[in-house]
Design an enzyme around this catalytic site. Structure first.
Site, short mmCIF file in Angstrom:
data_model
loop_
_atom_site.label_atom_id
_atom_site.label_comp_id
_atom_site.label_asym_id
_atom_site.label_seq_id
_atom_site.Cartn_x
_atom_site.Cartn_y
_atom_site.Cartn_z
N CYS A 80 -13.29 14.70 12.23
CA CYS A 80 -12.68 14.29 11.36
C CYS A 80 -11.70 15.37 10.57
O CYS A 80 -12.26 16.29 9.96
CB CYS A 80 -13.35 13.38 10.09
N ASN B 111 -18.56 14.62 18.03
CA ASN B 111 -19.50 13.46 18.08
C ASN B 111 -20.45 13.81 18.97
O ASN B 111 -20.45 14.64 19.94
CB ASN B 111 -18.93 12.27 18.51
C1 LIG Z 1 -3.99 5.22 5.06
C2 LIG Z 1 -2.65 5.95 5.20
C3 LIG Z 1 -1.62 5.62 5.89
C4 LIG Z 1 -2.16 5.97 3.47
O1 LIG Z 1 -1.11 7.04 3.38
P1 LIG Z 1 -0.03 6.93 2.17
O2 LIG Z 1 0.89 7.94 2.34
O3 LIG Z 1 -0.92 6.49 0.89
O4 LIG Z 1 0.60 5.37 2.63
P2 LIG Z 1 1.37 4.57 1.89
O5 LIG Z 1 0.98 3.01 1.86
O6 LIG Z 1 1.65 4.86 0.42
O7 LIG Z 1 2.96 4.25 2.61
C5 LIG Z 1 3.57 5.62 2.62
C6 LIG Z 1 4.60 5.59 4.06
O8 LIG Z 1 3.57 5.52 5.19
C7 LIG Z 1 4.07 4.49 5.97
N1 LIG Z 1 2.78 4.15 6.67
C8 LIG Z 1 1.76 3.46 5.75
N2 LIG Z 1 0.70 2.98 6.79
C9 LIG Z 1 1.29 3.27 7.99
C10 LIG Z 1 0.55 3.31 9.21
N3 LIG Z 1 -0.56 2.64 9.43
N4 LIG Z 1 1.55 3.54 10.11
C11 LIG Z 1 2.61 4.04 10.12
N5 LIG Z 1 3.07 4.25 8.90
C12 LIG Z 1 2.57 3.88 7.72
C13 LIG Z 1 4.57 3.44 5.01
O9 LIG Z 1 5.27 2.56 5.82
C14 LIG Z 1 5.36 4.46 3.96
O10 LIG Z 1 6.65 4.73 4.70
P3 LIG Z 1 8.07 4.71 3.85
O11 LIG Z 1 8.27 3.54 3.17
O12 LIG Z 1 7.72 6.01 2.90
O13 LIG Z 1 8.97 5.22 5.01
C15 LIG Z 1 -2.82 7.54 5.50
O14 LIG Z 1 -3.66 8.08 4.50
C16 LIG Z 1 -3.75 7.68 6.90
O15 LIG Z 1 -2.78 7.47 7.84
N6 LIG Z 1 -4.93 8.12 6.95
C17 LIG Z 1 -5.58 8.05 8.17
C18 LIG Z 1 -6.53 9.50 8.46
C19 LIG Z 1 -7.25 9.21 9.41
O16 LIG Z 1 -7.17 8.49 10.44
N7 LIG Z 1 -8.45 10.02 9.36
C20 LIG Z 1 -9.42 10.23 10.32
C21 LIG Z 1 -9.86 8.82 10.84
S1 LIG Z 1 -11.28 8.33 9.96
C22 LIG Z 1 -12.95 9.26 10.73
O17 LIG Z 1 -12.42 10.21 11.26
C23 LIG Z 1 -14.11 8.84 10.34
C24 LIG Z 1 -14.85 8.07 11.46
C25 LIG Z 1 -14.12 6.56 11.43
O18 LIG Z 1 -14.54 8.45 12.87
C26 LIG Z 1 -16.16 7.94 11.22
C27 LIG Z 1 -17.34 9.20 10.97
O19 LIG Z 1 -16.92 10.10 11.62
O20 LIG Z 1 -17.85 9.09 9.88
#
Ligand SMILES: CC(C)(COP(=O)([O-])OP(=O)([O-])OC[C@H]1O[C@@H](n2cnc3c(N)ncnc32)[C@H](O)[C@@H]1OP(=O)([O-])[O-])[C@@H](O)C(=O)NCCC(=O)NCCSC(=O)C[C@@](C)(O)CC(=O)[O-]
Length: 311
Positions: A239, A248
């Site tokens: 992550c 993993n």
């Molecule tokens: C959740 C957010 C989007 C919040 O991010 P944010 O900046 O808080 O989003 P927001 O809701 O305030 O929106 C801001 C802007 O982003 C856009 N936006 C909002 N959502 C999206 C979307 N889905 N796709 C495309 N655009 C998006 C939205 O439309 C807006 O655009 P604007 O109006 O300013 O032009 C961000 O924090 C994010 O994408 N995080 C993902 C991080 C991630 O993927 N991390 C790794 C995965 S988890 C992991 O690895 C663990 C796991 C699962 O594998 C298990 C383990 O190992 O334990």
């Protein structure tokens, strides 16, 4: 009678690639996934519909899903953090969605920019809409066994989140050892505690191998009756919002262990190894899977690879 069938959840194209600095071309991702789909795997997590600025390596999520050959034997899943992500995933016809949050507040905020309570407000409509669209929903709880920012994580926090996810309608919950700190005794304690909220059939373990304990943890969970395990081919993964998190558990090592214990995975290990070699060549560096390194050593001995094609 003991249930011998286990469900392997291949997360390589998503968890495996999300942290890679080297850009893998969309067509290469598609070709790799098409290979993986021919190995007997029944679930492959293709990508993430998260914000592309947060995870640039998966910014081609829609193109990847559209490019992959349909395969009636494989469920193709993707991570979805919010309704915007769900819209994008539904638009390209994903089979299953996976929602995610962390058991620790700090990791949750760093990873998805919200508190745990705020995340549930975001996820509720996602789950409701996914259900209306007849999409099965998987839930991930990260940092269950330790958080890179907070250290120990109270198991009651995991229980509470697991309960809320089940109430909301998630079908399987994957419990993540995000930074690979768990040991088998902790696996036992946590599984016993969370089994009050989630039945063993609905539980999955998501081990990372940072400290070399992933397979021991899988063994412990299997002995307790867990029958779903996440793995990443070649041992890719990590992550980006968990400093120090490494790969993993390699799916091929996972399968070897489980089949050795008498479980049925339905996956062809030789074919899987070929796809591990393939992605290793694309990334241009040695990947951590034990089976992959053994196969490479054999290929070297038999003269199939030379120094110029070592990967
Ligand atoms: C959740 C957010 C989007 C919040 O991010 P944010 O900046 O808080 O989003 P927001 O809701 O305030 O929106 C801001 C802007 O982003 C856009 N936006 C909002 N959502 C999206 C979307 N889905 N796709 C495309 N655009 C998006 C939205 O439309 C807006 O655009 P604007 O109006 O300013 O032009 C961000 O924090 C994010 O994408 N995080 C993902 C991080 C991630 O993927 N991390 C790794 C995965 S988890 C992991 O690895 C663990 C796991 C699962 O594998 C298990 C383990 O190992 O334990």
């Amino acid at each position: 009678m003991t249930n011998l069938s286990v469900r392997i959840r291949e997360v390589g194209p998503r968890d495996g690639l999300q942290n890679e600095k080297k850009w893998i071309e969309t067509q290469d991702k598609v070709d790799w996934i098409d290979q993986l789909a021919e190995t007997g795997l029944s679930y492959i997590e293709l990508t993430s519909f998260v914000h592309p600025k947060w995870i640039p390596a998966l910014s081609d999520a829609s193109e990847v899903v559209k490019g992959v050959k349909k395969n009636k034997n494989v469920i193709f899943g993707a991570l979805v953090p919010n309704e915007r992500g769900l819209d994008r995933a539904l638009e390209v016809g994903i089979d299953e969605i996976a929602v995610f949050l962390s058991a620790s507040e700090t990791h949750n905020r760093k990873n998805i920019n919200k508190s745990i309570d705020e995340t549930f407000l975001v996820l509720k409509p996602v789950i409701e809409r996914a259900k209306k669209s007849n999409k099965p929903i998987r839930g991930y709880v990260s940092t269950v066994f330790g958080c890179p920012y907070e250290g120990d994580v109270d198991v009651n926090q995991t229980r509470k989140i697991a309960y809320q996810l089940m109430e909301a309608g998630v079908e399987e919950i994957s419990f993540g050892d995000t930074i690979g700190v768990a040991t088998p005794n902790q696996i036992e304690d946590v599984i016993q505690a969370i089994s009050k909220e989630v039945s063993l059939e609905k539980m999955a373990l998501h081990p990372h191998d940072t400290r070399g304990t992933a397979l021991a943890n899988v063994f412990a969970a299997y002995q307790l009756g867990v029958r779903a395990f996440d793995g990443s081919v070649a041992g890719l993964g990590g992550c980006p919002y968990a400093p120090g998190a490494s790969g993993n558990v390699a799916t091929e090592d996972l399968i070897y262990l489980l089949e050795g214990l008498g479980a049925k995975t339905g996956v062809d290990l030789e074919k899987l190894l070929e796809s591990a070699k393939w992605i290793q060549r694309k990334l241009g560096r040695n990947l951590p899977s034990h089976h992959l390194q053994l196969a490479m050593a054999q290929d070297h001995r038999e003269g199939f690879v030379d120094e110029n094609t070592a990967y």
